[in-house]
Design an enzyme around this catalytic site. Structure first.
Site, PDB file in Angstrom:
ATOM      1  CD  GLU A   1      -5.457  22.743  57.413  1.00  0.00           C
ATOM      2  OE1 GLU A   1      -6.610  22.674  56.952  1.00  0.00           O
ATOM      3  OE2 GLU A   1      -4.443  22.675  56.700  1.00  0.00           O
TER       4      GLU A   1
ATOM      5  CB  CYS B   1     -13.218  20.574  59.404  1.00  0.00           C
ATOM      6  SG  CYS B   1     -12.049  19.411  58.701  1.00  0.00           S
TER       7      CYS B   1
END
Ligand code: NAP
Length: 455
Positions: free
Chosen positions: A229, A263
């Site tokens: 991720e 993110c």
């Protein structure tokens, strides 16, 4: 080097945590293996009850766990409470759905046969996690793997040892069996030795592309599965028919919450030519209302960055963007060159593909804005990126939004909402944003043995 807990707001050292020695590490892996073996023959229900207890521990001591986040990582106290709440929802989701998700499935094989599909654990999962959401990043990996019977060993970011220890304490207080979760304070060589260990079967990494490449390469050399991720340069598209008030409020929140260190933050605003001026004016007004300060003070609306290193690196990236041809539409770079880790919002324009920062993730309160003339141009600009994490679209025509969302090459797109992870919905990226999925039923199968018994 010991793991040091520093308050990012005032720079004061709070505690030092000694490194885990190799023999302690080996003992943690032994305990994890014992948990794994027992879990393979234990009813899932029993682990569901234990996971509920972990959720209760966070619920019953919400303020304590939130304060640890603020003091160790610097996020606003309100944001810290929200993170603890989300952490609880992730635990509830797997506690409530675990048995159902792991129930054997049958599948007919034509012309005359059957297959039973079973789900079981595979071994220890090493979770390597970043500092920006110190609890939820861990829970996203821990909760599904605990239900599956996979023990989790955590190597947390070295700047959040206080939060890492708090997660361990929460597991211990909730009465989780020894070995189910082990936080370790280890260096990169020790990370590599864990990856090489035959008791370890999976590595879940959330972090930078650089870490992703290194960890995946090491894991690959030992044939260990990874999920990655990684970062993103998400778009936030505002179409000509959008509700501008709502879009502006969300645009500011989506870029500035967690001090822009998310993110899936709105890193690139793509705004329709027809409403560009109106949107920009409203956005500048919104940005000007944000106040940096002590994150424990309820009146502060923009948290400091997580560390001095993060601030130095973001300042450098902005300087490179400007020397590469971008210009500052809003904010004052010099006023950000102060002592502390506070960073006031900036808006950049004129970013072109040949700018060295064009495809880099700016991890802080720095937005980029682009004027766009059509939906096709949004798709072209959105996809002209090596990242493929998320994105958001604002429009009053939901069907138009969905059509556009389908054409954007990322793992998730929100329409008329700020993109954020949800317990039952898959989360992850494509391209340089990584691979694999967390959350929902997708998250529980990543490190499962999906076994077919054919008869
Ligand atoms: P980072 O520097 O890559 O660190 C992440 C974790 O990896 C830390 O625990 C770090 O440990 C460890 N690590 C880094 N290099 C390593 C190596 N060679 N060997 C072993 N471990 C290593 O990233 P970060 O600055 O903490 O986090 C920010 C990044 O994470 C951003 O790019 C952000 O977009 C991304 N992120 C992605 C998601 C997502 O779901 N896609 C969610 C949150 C954040 P140390 O701290 O000890 O270096």
């Amino acid at each position: 080097m010991p793991y040091t807990e520093v308050n990012p707001y005032n720079g004061k050292t709070i505690r030092e945590f000694p490194n885990t020695t190799n023999s302690q590490l080996n003992e943690f892996l032994n305990q994890a293996t014992i948990f794994y073996q027992k879990a393979q023959v234990q009813p899932v229900k029993e682990r569901e009850i234990l996971l509920e207890r972990l959720a209760d521990e966070f619920e019953n001591h919400m303020e304590k766990y939130a304060q640890i986040l603020t003091v160790n990582m610097g996020k606003l106290i309100g944001e810290a409470r929200s993170e603890v709440k989300k952490n609880i929802t992730f635990a509830h989701y797997y506690a409530e759905n675990g048995s159902q998700l792991l129930k054997p499935q049958s599948s007919e094989i034509l012309p005359n046969g059957n297959a039973q599909i079973e789900f079981s654990g595979t071994g220890i999962v090493l979770a390597i996690e970043p500092w920006n959401f110190p609890y939820t990043q861990v829970m996203r990996v821990f909760a599904p793997n605990f239900i599956l019977g996979n023990p989790v060993v955590l190597k947390h970011a070295s700047i959040v040892p206080g939060a890492a220890q708090a997660f361990q304490n929460a597991c211990d207080n909730a009465g989780l069996p020894k070995g189910a979760f082990s936080n370790v304070f280890i260096n990169y060589d020790q990370v590599n030795s864990i990856i090489a260990d035959s008791r370890v079967q999976g590595i879940a990494l959330t972090g930078s592309e650089n870490a992703g490449k290194r960890i995946a390469a090491t894991a690959g050399s030992y044939l260990k599965k990874t999920t990655l991720e990684l970062g993103g340069t998400d778009i936030f598209a505002v179409l000509d028919d959008a509700d501008i008030d709502r879009a502006t409020t969300d645009a500011a929140t989506a870029r500035l919450s967690n001090a822009g260190q998310v993110c899936t933050s709105a890193k690139r605003y793509l705004v329709s030519d027809d409403i560009y001026d109106q949107f920009l004016l409203a956005l500048k007004k919104k940005f000007s209302t944000y106040q940096v300060g002590d994150p424990l003070d309820e009146k502060t609306t923009l948290a400091p960055l997580s560390s001095k290193k993060a601030k130095v690196s973001l300042l450098e990236q902005v300087r490179m963007a400007i020397s590469g041809g971008a210009s500052l539409l809003y904010g004052d770079l010099e006023s950000n060159e102060t002592q502390g880790n506070e960073f006031s919002p900036l808006i950049l324009t004129g970013m072109t593909p040949n700018n060295p920062m064009y495809d880099e993730e700016l991890f802080g309160p720095v937005a980029q804005i682009y004027r766009v003339k059509s939906d096709n141009e949004i798709v072209t600009k959105a996809n002209r990126s090596r990242h493929g994490l998320g994105g958001a679209i604002y429009t009053s025509d939901i069907e138009r939004g969905k059509r556009l969302a389908s054409r954007i090459a990322t793992g998730q797109v929100a329409i008329n909402h700020i993109l954020s992870s949800q317990a039952g919905v898959p989360f992850g990226g494509i391209k340089d944003s990584g691979y694999g999925r967390e959350l929902g039923h997708w998250g529980i199968y990543e490190f499962a043995n999906i076994k077919a018994i054919i008869y």
